[in-house]
Design a protein around this motif. Structure first.
Motif, PDB file in Angstrom:
ATOM      1  N   GLY A 195       0.800  -1.222   0.000  1.00 32.79           N
ATOM      2  CA  GLY A 195       0.000   0.000   0.000  1.00 32.79           C
ATOM      3  C   GLY A 195       0.827   1.264   0.000  1.00 32.79           C
ATOM      4  N   TRP A 196       2.111   1.141  -0.358  1.00 30.26           N
ATOM      5  CA  TRP A 196       3.007   2.295  -0.311  1.00 30.26           C
ATOM      6  C   TRP A 196       3.197   2.966  -1.667  1.00 30.26           C
ATOM      7  CZ3 TRP A 196       7.650   0.029   2.979  1.00 30.26           C
ATOM      8  CH2 TRP A 196       7.170  -0.333   4.251  1.00 30.26           C
ATOM      9  N   VAL A 197       2.771   2.289  -2.734  1.00 27.88           N
ATOM     10  CA  VAL A 197       2.960   2.810  -4.085  1.00 27.88           C
ATOM     11  C   VAL A 197       1.645   2.719  -4.843  1.00 27.88           C
ATOM     12  CG1 VAL A 197       4.036   2.303  -6.319  1.00 27.88           C
ATOM     13  CG2 VAL A 197       5.443   2.376  -4.272  1.00 27.88           C
ATOM     14  N   ARG A 198       1.398   3.707  -5.680  1.00 23.37           N
ATOM     15  CA  ARG A 198       0.183   3.701  -6.513  1.00 23.37           C
ATOM     16  C   ARG A 198       0.583   3.902  -7.970  1.00 23.37           C
ATOM     17  NH1 ARG A 198      -0.922   8.969  -8.062  1.00 23.37           N
ATOM     18  NH2 ARG A 198       0.261  10.549  -6.902  1.00 23.37           N
ATOM     19  N   GLU A 199      -0.267   3.404  -8.857  1.00 19.15           N
ATOM     20  CA  GLU A 199      -0.059   3.674 -10.285  1.00 19.15           C
ATOM     21  C   GLU A 199      -0.851   4.921 -10.643  1.00 19.15           C
ATOM     22  OE1 GLU A 199      -0.366   1.572 -14.694  1.00 19.15           O
ATOM     23  OE2 GLU A 199      -0.565   0.354 -12.861  1.00 19.15           O
ATOM     24  N   ALA A 200      -0.156   5.907 -11.197  1.00 19.50           N
ATOM     25  CA  ALA A 200      -0.779   7.191 -11.517  1.00 19.50           C
ATOM     26  C   ALA A 200      -1.443   7.134 -12.892  1.00 19.50           C
ATOM     27  CB  ALA A 200       0.269   8.292 -11.486  1.00 19.50           C
ATOM     28  N   PRO A 201      -2.413   8.026 -13.150  1.00  9.75           N
ATOM     29  CA  PRO A 201      -3.016   8.093 -14.485  1.00  9.75           C
ATOM     30  C   PRO A 201      -1.944   8.393 -15.522  1.00  9.75           C
ATOM     31  CG  PRO A 201      -4.292   9.366 -12.895  1.00  9.75           C
ATOM     32  CD  PRO A 201      -3.025   8.974 -12.203  1.00  9.75           C
ATOM     33  N   PRO A 202      -2.108   7.890 -16.748  1.00  6.66           N
ATOM     34  CA  PRO A 202      -1.099   8.114 -17.799  1.00  6.66           C
ATOM     35  C   PRO A 202      -0.981   9.586 -18.159  1.00  6.66           C
ATOM     36  CG  PRO A 202      -3.076   7.143 -18.716  1.00  6.66           C
ATOM     37  CD  PRO A 202      -3.245   7.101 -17.231  1.00  6.66           C
ATOM     38  N   ASP A 203       0.176   9.944 -18.663  1.00  6.73           N
ATOM     39  CA  ASP A 203       0.420  11.315 -19.121  1.00  6.73           C
ATOM     40  C   ASP A 203      -0.276  11.491 -20.465  1.00  6.73           C
ATOM     41  OD1 ASP A 203       1.307  13.778 -19.837  1.00  6.73           O
ATOM     42  OD2 ASP A 203       3.451  13.312 -19.760  1.00  6.73           O
ATOM     43  N   PRO A 238       1.088   5.746 -23.755  1.00  2.10           N
ATOM     44  CA  PRO A 238       1.720   6.350 -22.573  1.00  2.10           C
ATOM     45  C   PRO A 238       2.327   5.296 -21.647  1.00  2.10           C
ATOM     46  CG  PRO A 238      -0.667   6.373 -22.341  1.00  2.10           C
ATOM     47  CD  PRO A 238      -0.370   5.905 -23.739  1.00  2.10           C
ATOM     48  N   ALA A 239       3.478   5.616 -21.097  1.00  2.00           N
ATOM     49  CA  ALA A 239       4.151   4.698 -20.171  1.00  2.00           C
ATOM     50  C   ALA A 239       3.441   4.708 -18.822  1.00  2.00           C
ATOM     51  CB  ALA A 239       5.604   5.127 -19.998  1.00  2.00           C
ATOM     52  N   ARG A 240       3.482   3.584 -18.154  1.00  2.00           N
ATOM     53  CA  ARG A 240       2.884   3.501 -16.816  1.00  2.00           C
ATOM     54  C   ARG A 240       3.744   4.308 -15.845  1.00  2.00           C
ATOM     55  NH1 ARG A 240       2.500  -2.784 -15.832  1.00  2.00           N
ATOM     56  NH2 ARG A 240       1.380  -2.147 -13.926  1.00  2.00           N
ATOM     57  N   ARG A 241       3.065   5.088 -15.011  1.00  5.11           N
ATOM     58  CA  ARG A 241       3.775   5.934 -14.047  1.00  5.11           C
ATOM     59  C   ARG A 241       3.391   5.519 -12.627  1.00  5.11           C
ATOM     60  NH1 ARG A 241       2.790  12.026 -15.061  1.00  5.11           N
ATOM     61  NH2 ARG A 241       0.615  11.335 -14.904  1.00  5.11           N
ATOM     62  N   TYR A 242       4.347   5.645 -11.745  1.00 10.03           N
ATOM     63  CA  TYR A 242       4.149   5.229 -10.356  1.00 10.03           C
ATOM     64  C   TYR A 242       4.517   6.365  -9.407  1.00 10.03           C
ATOM     65  CZ  TYR A 242       3.979   0.588 -12.458  1.00 10.03           C
ATOM     66  OH  TYR A 242       3.644  -0.487 -13.233  1.00 10.03           O
ATOM     67  N   GLY A 243       3.849   6.376  -8.262  1.00  9.16           N
ATOM     68  CA  GLY A 243       4.140   7.395  -7.259  1.00  9.16           C
ATOM     69  C   GLY A 243       4.060   6.823  -5.850  1.00  9.16           C
ATOM     70  N   PHE A 244       4.817   7.427  -4.951  1.00  8.38           N
ATOM     71  CA  PHE A 244       4.769   7.030  -3.543  1.00  8.38           C
ATOM     72  C   PHE A 244       3.462   7.504  -2.927  1.00  8.38           C
ATOM     73  CE2 PHE A 244       5.685   8.289   0.936  1.00  8.38           C
ATOM     74  CZ  PHE A 244       5.853   7.016   1.455  1.00  8.38           C
TER      75      PHE A 244
END
Length: 365
Positions: A57-65, A72-78
């Motif tokens: 539960g520490w990382v999420r996949e962000a909406p594509p650019d 669009p490449a998959r993006r991840y955020g803390f």
């Protein structure tokens, strides 16, 4: 080819997780390719680490650019909202609570008054109630508080117990960290208020670019904190900086003399308007303050002297005479600056202390 020993694979996974998590927190949002370039890890390894961090539960996949060309490449955020920390300032006449996410962003604050002579149980209940109100008011589940840190006047030992308090009734011997940990069923820490204020200034305030710092807390209760090499120096028993306990320094007497004929705000305002009696009282207060401050300056020879707390808002009406007296007493007076956060610095420093614990003990950083 060297074979991995039983513990090597586990250690390697831990290291890979640490470097990936650090990169994510620093970048905000990043793709697999970007993380691989930053960390030096293979795409497959980064993807495996992100899967594991996602399960925690520490990382999420962000909406594509949406502005990117092609697929669009998959993006991840803390996920800074995976947990929260709480910083509490248990003061002489007030309680200040700050709620922050795992990036240290303060999301909510709560303030409440407490009688100056309140007994320890009453003061603790005020701190507990304000802490719960801050968390509940922000809509955060109490179970998502990962750590609490509290600041208070006096000498606080490494276990978070108040070893000595000469200003708060019944406060000596209070296990502040132990009691605060019960509020949310999580780890809690406690430290001297001036030390935490110094930590806040070094983190995000006036002392960000200084290595050795003396911080003087001026207000309802005077105190001092020391940073050496950018790290808090509390000393063997937590008493480093407690120069105000020396009767010869006169900080307590000077503080009482300042407000003998009115509140501090009234005295500073009258001095600013040119009232000679108020100017003399402020000058005497500044001289006593400079005596203790100069002793610390001569011992530490800091890059910076920071003045914080409620009285720091007086500005030049206090800083003018303080600079003059420091110049007379110090071999080489350091630069004197005002606190960025004023009377919010202790709670913010407590947030930083709680975050340090989370990053070290929970996130493994």
């Amino acid at each position: 080819m060297t074979e991995l020993r039983p513990g090597d694979a586990s250690l390697l996974r831990k290291v890979n997780t640490q470097v990936t998590l650090r990169a994510l927190r620093r970048e905000g949002l990043a793709t697999l390719t970007q993380l691989g370039r930053i960390t030096g890890l293979s795409r497959q390894t980064v993807e495996a680490v992100l899967d594991e961090l996602g399960e925690r539960g520490w990382v999420r996949e962000a909406p594509p650019d949406e502005g990117a060309m092609g697929r669009p490449a998959r993006r991840y955020g803390f996920r800074a909202d995976a947990g929260y920390v709480l910083g509490v300032d248990v003061g002489g006449d007030r309680i200040v609570v700050s709620l922050a996410d795992l990036n240290g962003e303060v999301l909510a604050c709560e303030r409440t008054g407490v009688a100056d002579g309140a007994p320890a149980p009453e003061r603790l209940e005020a701190a507990r109630s304000a802490s719960l109100a801050c968390v509940d008011g922000a809509g955060v589940a109490r179970t998502r508080i990962w750590a609490v840190a509290a600041g208070t006047s006096g000498i606080v030992d490494r276990s978070g117990r108040v070893a000595l308090s000469m200003s708060l009734p019944g406060w000596t011997g209070v296990d502040l960290a132990g009691l605060a940990g019960r509020w949310f069923g999580c780890t809690a820490l406690a430290a001297n208020d001036a030390n935490l204020a110094a930590l806040a200034e070094h983190w995000r305030g006036s002392a960000q670019h200084a290595s050795d710092v003396v911080y003087i807390l001026v207000g309802h209760r005077p105190g001092a904190g020391i940073l050496i090499g950018g790290r808090l120096h509390a000393g063997r028993s937590g008493a480093a900086g407690e120069i105000g306990t020396l009767r010869q320094v006169g900080w307590e007497d000077a503080a009482m003399e300042l407000v003998k004929e009115g509140s501090a705000a009234e005295v500073f305002a009258a001095a600013d308007a040119g009232d000679q009696g108020a100017l003399r009282r402020v000058d005497q207060y500044a001289e006593n303050l400079a005596i203790g401050a100069s002793a610390l300056v001569l011992a530490v020879d800091p890059d910076l002297l920071v003045i914080g707390g409620g009285y720091s808002r007086a500005g030049d009406v206090l800083f003018g005479p303080l600079r003059r007296h420091l110049a007379d007493l110090c071999v080489s007076a350091p630069e004197l600056v005002t606190s960025t956060f004023g009377d919010e610095s202790v709670a913010l420093g407590a947030v930083r202390l709680a975050l340090d614990h989370v990053e070290r003990e929970v996130l493994g950083l």
